[in-house]
Motif scaffolding. Sequence first.
Motif, short mmCIF file in Angstrom:
data_model
loop_
_atom_site.label_atom_id
_atom_site.label_comp_id
_atom_site.label_asym_id
_atom_site.label_seq_id
_atom_site.Cartn_x
_atom_site.Cartn_y
_atom_site.Cartn_z
N LEU A 209 0.82 -1.20 0.00
CA LEU A 209 0.00 0.00 0.00
C LEU A 209 0.86 1.26 0.00
O LEU A 209 0.55 2.24 -0.68
N LEU A 210 1.95 1.23 0.73
CA LEU A 210 2.82 2.41 0.83
C LEU A 210 3.58 2.68 -0.47
O LEU A 210 4.03 3.79 -0.71
N LEU A 211 3.74 1.64 -1.31
CA LEU A 211 4.54 1.78 -2.52
C LEU A 211 3.71 2.15 -3.75
O LEU A 211 4.24 2.23 -4.86
N THR A 212 2.42 2.38 -3.57
CA THR A 212 1.57 2.67 -4.72
C THR A 212 1.76 4.08 -5.24
O THR A 212 2.27 4.96 -4.55
N ARG A 213 1.31 4.29 -6.50
CA ARG A 213 1.36 5.60 -7.14
C ARG A 213 -0.05 6.00 -7.56
O ARG A 213 -0.88 5.16 -7.86
N GLU A 214 -0.30 7.29 -7.63
CA GLU A 214 -1.65 7.79 -7.91
C GLU A 214 -1.81 8.30 -9.34
O GLU A 214 -0.86 8.75 -9.96
N ASN A 215 -3.04 8.25 -9.85
CA ASN A 215 -3.42 8.84 -11.14
C ASN A 215 -4.90 9.19 -11.08
O ASN A 215 -5.74 8.48 -11.63
#
Length: 335
Positions: A209-215
């Motif tokens: 969860l901490l390593l995710t990226r947003e778009n």
Amino acid sequence: MSFREDFLAGTPSCDQEVHIVELSTQDVLEQADALPFWSQDYTQLGKGTFSGGISSTSYQGMQIFRETMNRAVDEFASAPADSYVIGLPTIADSDSSWGLLPVRENSLITLDKNAELLFRTANLSEITVAVIPAERLEAYASQVEYIDLRKLLETIKPVESLSTSATNRLLASLTGGMRYLADVRSTEHDLHMWQHFEDDLLSTCLQALLLTRENPRQHYDHRIHRYIVNRVRDLTLSNFGCPLTISELCIELRVSRRTLNHAFARVLGITPVTYMRNVRLHRVRAELQFSPQQITSIANVAAKWGFWHMSLFSRYYRELFGECPNETLLRSRVR
């Protein structure tokens, strides 16, 4: 007292026995009912004989499962109450979407507690996920990792990108957990070993969860298209005896014909007419399967769901499910 001991002490209903399901299916409705503890409604989109499978292991309120299907399916599903869903699409293509967002290679898929899942699978799909009691994951995040899980989840979309290494770590933790629980069923249970496994899984899920990226723009666009599809489904089920025309749908939804077609092409990869027909065919199939002794005429059931031309109805049914309606009814009566 540790966070785990505190959680279990306040949750006497936690299952102390390992619950395992290994099942192969040949019917999309059977597949929808096969996953323990979930409520699901499946609509088969791809034509042909269906084949699927469920491997599920559960212990102390935590569930890990793998689901495979050989046809594109549109799913409406609800996970066990007050649980988070975190996992991976281990087989997927560009036509699949989870929680309103397209699924890509190395995606992390999540479902917030008590949220409804919308999942459009690929023609060949497999997902591997963990279902974790919310209280347990939140307590672990707070007391062990010093993370406010609710704030973290506010920044994460249902589908996020992961690196290949992070994907591999999470997949290894999930598959390792399934193997461990299967072994526990046939050997003397070691609570200490279970605690080590649980710690590893919770930690791996939080790190993912901490390593995710947003778009955020991608999420917004796809959400609008999915809303249109959902409204068409609702209107189809509420007007099943007299299906709406495309013009009537456009007027009801206040969208153009082009917008309607584009939404279905983006979300499901089929036309609105085909989708509405498939939804009604599934309702006919459900009656043939689950109420066979009450049926005196297949034609009456077909007409009830808006199919008045029996030869066309039989052709559509056979193309979608890989068998004739009377074959479904006879098999159900034998059961």
